[in-house]
Structure formats: C-alpha cells, structure tokens
Design a protein around this motif. Structure first.
Motif, PDB file in Angstrom:
ATOM      1  N   LEU A  18       0.860  -1.176   0.000  1.00  0.00           N
ATOM      2  CA  LEU A  18       0.000   0.000   0.000  1.00  0.00           C
ATOM      3  C   LEU A  18       0.901   1.232   0.000  1.00  0.00           C
ATOM      4  O   LEU A  18       1.307   1.708   1.061  1.00  0.00           O
ATOM      5  N   PRO A  19       1.257   1.734  -1.189  1.00  0.00           N
ATOM      6  CA  PRO A  19       2.121   2.920  -1.248  1.00  0.00           C
ATOM      7  C   PRO A  19       1.512   4.082  -0.469  1.00  0.00           C
ATOM      8  O   PRO A  19       0.320   4.367  -0.616  1.00  0.00           O
ATOM      9  N   PRO A  20       2.297   4.753   0.371  1.00  0.00           N
ATOM     10  CA  PRO A  20       1.756   5.810   1.231  1.00  0.00           C
ATOM     11  C   PRO A  20       1.446   7.122   0.514  1.00  0.00           C
ATOM     12  O   PRO A  20       1.041   8.083   1.171  1.00  0.00           O
ATOM     13  N   ASP A  21       1.657   7.167  -0.795  1.00  0.00           N
ATOM     14  CA  ASP A  21       1.346   8.402  -1.522  1.00  0.00           C
ATOM     15  C   ASP A  21      -0.091   8.395  -2.058  1.00  0.00           C
ATOM     16  O   ASP A  21      -0.458   9.251  -2.855  1.00  0.00           O
ATOM     17  N   ARG A  22      -0.897   7.447  -1.626  1.00  0.00           N
ATOM     18  CA  ARG A  22      -2.295   7.364  -2.052  1.00  0.00           C
ATOM     19  C   ARG A  22      -3.211   7.288  -0.834  1.00  0.00           C
ATOM     20  O   ARG A  22      -2.757   7.223   0.304  1.00  0.00           O
ATOM     21  N   LYS A  23      -4.527   7.262  -1.117  1.00  0.00           N
ATOM     22  CA  LYS A  23      -5.535   7.049  -0.082  1.00  0.00           C
ATOM     23  C   LYS A  23      -6.317   5.787  -0.430  1.00  0.00           C
ATOM     24  O   LYS A  23      -6.439   5.441  -1.600  1.00  0.00           O
TER      25      LYS A  23
ATOM     26  N   ASN B 234      -0.343  -7.029  15.664  1.00  0.00           N
ATOM     27  CA  ASN B 234       0.286  -7.712  14.531  1.00  0.00           C
ATOM     28  C   ASN B 234       1.143  -6.756  13.692  1.00  0.00           C
ATOM     29  O   ASN B 234       1.398  -7.015  12.519  1.00  0.00           O
ATOM     30  N   ASP B 235       1.556  -5.650  14.318  1.00  0.00           N
ATOM     31  CA  ASP B 235       2.515  -4.710  13.693  1.00  0.00           C
ATOM     32  C   ASP B 235       2.025  -4.176  12.352  1.00  0.00           C
ATOM     33  O   ASP B 235       2.759  -4.187  11.354  1.00  0.00           O
ATOM     34  N   PHE B 236       0.800  -3.672  12.334  1.00  0.00           N
ATOM     35  CA  PHE B 236       0.251  -3.103  11.102  1.00  0.00           C
ATOM     36  C   PHE B 236       1.146  -1.997  10.546  1.00  0.00           C
ATOM     37  O   PHE B 236       1.422  -1.956   9.339  1.00  0.00           O
ATOM     38  N   SER B 237       1.613  -1.105  11.411  1.00  0.00           N
ATOM     39  CA  SER B 237       2.414   0.033  10.953  1.00  0.00           C
ATOM     40  C   SER B 237       3.759  -0.391  10.371  1.00  0.00           C
ATOM     41  O   SER B 237       4.307   0.284   9.494  1.00  0.00           O
ATOM     42  N   LYS B 238       4.282  -1.523  10.851  1.00  0.00           N
ATOM     43  CA  LYS B 238       5.548  -2.015  10.296  1.00  0.00           C
ATOM     44  C   LYS B 238       5.330  -2.695   8.949  1.00  0.00           C
ATOM     45  O   LYS B 238       6.170  -2.604   8.052  1.00  0.00           O
ATOM     46  N   HIS B 239       4.200  -3.372   8.802  1.00  0.00           N
ATOM     47  CA  HIS B 239       3.871  -4.000   7.524  1.00  0.00           C
ATOM     48  C   HIS B 239       3.556  -2.960   6.456  1.00  0.00           C
ATOM     49  O   HIS B 239       3.872  -3.151   5.278  1.00  0.00           O
ATOM     50  N   PHE B 240       2.920  -1.862   6.881  1.00  0.00           N
ATOM     51  CA  PHE B 240       2.501  -0.822   5.935  1.00  0.00           C
ATOM     52  C   PHE B 240       2.982   0.545   6.422  1.00  0.00           C
ATOM     53  O   PHE B 240       2.193   1.363   6.913  1.00  0.00           O
TER      54      PHE B 240
ATOM     55  N   SER C  54      -3.506  15.366   3.155  1.00  0.00           N
ATOM     56  CA  SER C  54      -2.443  14.405   3.444  1.00  0.00           C
ATOM     57  C   SER C  54      -2.730  13.057   2.793  1.00  0.00           C
ATOM     58  O   SER C  54      -3.888  12.656   2.633  1.00  0.00           O
ATOM     59  N   SER C  55      -1.673  12.338   2.424  1.00  0.00           N
ATOM     60  CA  SER C  55      -1.796  11.018   1.792  1.00  0.00           C
ATOM     61  C   SER C  55      -1.552   9.915   2.820  1.00  0.00           C
ATOM     62  O   SER C  55      -1.165  10.178   3.953  1.00  0.00           O
ATOM     63  N   GLY C  56      -1.756   8.673   2.389  1.00  0.00           N
ATOM     64  CA  GLY C  56      -1.510   7.537   3.256  1.00  0.00           C
ATOM     65  C   GLY C  56      -2.661   7.188   4.174  1.00  0.00           C
ATOM     66  O   GLY C  56      -2.527   6.313   5.024  1.00  0.00           O
ATOM     67  N   GLN C  57      -3.808   7.844   3.994  1.00  0.00           N
ATOM     68  CA  GLN C  57      -4.961   7.558   4.843  1.00  0.00           C
ATOM     69  C   GLN C  57      -5.697   6.313   4.346  1.00  0.00           C
ATOM     70  O   GLN C  57      -5.921   6.154   3.154  1.00  0.00           O
ATOM     71  N   VAL C  58      -6.074   5.463   5.283  1.00  0.00           N
ATOM     72  CA  VAL C  58      -6.841   4.260   4.973  1.00  0.00           C
ATOM     73  C   VAL C  58      -8.091   4.248   5.844  1.00  0.00           C
ATOM     74  O   VAL C  58      -7.999   4.349   7.065  1.00  0.00           O
ATOM     75  N   VAL C  59      -9.239   4.157   5.201  1.00  0.00           N
ATOM     76  CA  VAL C  59     -10.497   3.997   5.926  1.00  0.00           C
ATOM     77  C   VAL C  59     -10.938   2.543   5.756  1.00  0.00           C
ATOM     78  O   VAL C  59     -11.094   2.067   4.631  1.00  0.00           O
ATOM     79  N   VAL C  60     -11.099   1.836   6.861  1.00  0.00           N
ATOM     80  CA  VAL C  60     -11.500   0.431   6.836  1.00  0.00           C
ATOM     81  C   VAL C  60     -12.977   0.341   7.228  1.00  0.00           C
ATOM     82  O   VAL C  60     -13.376   0.820   8.292  1.00  0.00           O
TER      83      VAL C  60
END
Length: 211
Positions: free
Chosen positions: A91-96, A120-126, A170-176
C-alpha cells in the motif's frame, strides 16, 4: 506453569476488550450522572463541557493515540484466537485507500485487532499508512467510551463524514469499513461465511469519488 500463565493472560486480554465493549459506555454514563450529586460534581460538569465541545471530532477522523494501540494486552487478545495479519500487497503511502473488511462477526475481533491495535505490527507491515476504523456513530455518544474508541483509531462510518476525512490533503490515509454491517453479524453459523453486499455498495462509490 508458563503455559498456564500465558493462557490466563490471553483470557484476561480477551475479556478486557469484551467487557469494555459491552459495559464501558453504560458504566461511565452512570458514573458521571452519580457524581453530579456528590461533592465531585465539578468533575462531571467539566467532562460534559469537554464532551460537547469535542462532539464533532469523530466526524473529522477521530483522535488516534499510538500509546493505546501499543498496549501489550492486545497481543494477548491476538494469541487467544489466534489472529494473524498476512500481507499480500503493498500500500504505497502516496495514495488514499478504502478497504473492505469481512466478516463482521459480533465484535469485529479480527479487523479490530489488526487495524485498531499494533498486536500484529500493522504500521511495520505498511509504513506511512494511517488507518482509521469506521464504526457506528452512536458509539461516540457514550461518554469516555467514545474517547477510548477514537484513541484506537475509530471514526464515524457516516459516508458524508468519511468524504471529509478522505478529502484532507495528506496522503496515506486508509479507511477500513466492515461492509456487511450489523446485518452480516447475524450470520454466525460455524463454518459458514455470509457476505452481505446487496444495498451495501456505498464503499465503492466512496472509493471512486476519491480516486
């Protein structure tokens, strides 16, 4: 002995979240009401003033705290089931992003553990990804509990509010979003998966609007 101790820690970690989910909101609502009739009434008044001044924060993306997400007790919750995070794409951080989660389950344990905590270290994976978990807005009406949910990365699932969140520069936002909603949670037969999508396609429109 260590195995026994580990089992108890897992049970405590799981029940901590279950009890918080079910009772934290009502307990603190009653506590604030009770304090109004005691010498500590000013504490309730101050919190309620803050509560109403802060009313719109869940609609603007919430207020996430890494400290709460990093609690070691979430690892015990993870191990109790167990819950895994398997990365299958970058998940490239330059997108949403708008991500659909399934299944809903009764308390969204899998999605909660992976998105709202660092068990489960989400921030390290992404790296560079800022994940928000969209939940029912009514949960934020409950004093203290609403703040607790926001600290873990919760925000309102109202689509107009999610538009506002994804419209930020800002980029890198993910809405689940757990797309099946509460209706999907009713399907709990062991060994079966029911995906509810009819009349639940708003997340696709949301993603298209924001590229």
């Amino acid at each position: 002995m260590e195995t026994r101790q580990k089992q108890w820690l897992e049970i405590i970690g799981t029940y901590q979240w279950v009890i918080s989910f079910l009772f934290m909101g009502p307990i603190f609502s009653l506590l604030l009401l009770f304090l109004l009739f005691t010498p500590l009434w000013s504490l309730s008044v101050l919190y309620l003033v803050w509560f109403f001044l802060d009313w719109d924060t869940p609609n603007q993306g919430g207020r996430r705290f890494e400290f709460t997400r990093d609690w070691s007790i979430w690892k015990q919750l993870r191990d109790y089931y167990p819950i895994k995070l398997v990365k299958t794409a970058e998940l490239p951080p330059d997108r949403k992003y708008v991500l659909a989660a399934h299944p809903h389950e009764i308390m969204c344990m899998g999605a909660f553990c992976n998105i709202c905590t660092e068990a489960n270290d989400f921030s390290k994976h992404f790296p560079g990804i800022w994940a928000l978990f969209a939940v029912l807005h009514t949960l934020f009406y409950l004093p203290v509990y609403g703040d607790y949910i926001m600290s873990l990365g919760g925000c309102s699932v109202n689509w107009r509010r999610l538009d506002l969140v994804l419209s930020q520069p800002s980029s890198g936002q993910v809405v689940v979003i757990v797309v099946g909603g509460a209706q999907e949670a009713l399907y709990t037969n062991a060994g079966e998966h029911q995906l509810i999508l009819r009349n639940h396609k708003g997340f696709v429109c949301l993603a298209l609007r924001h590229g």
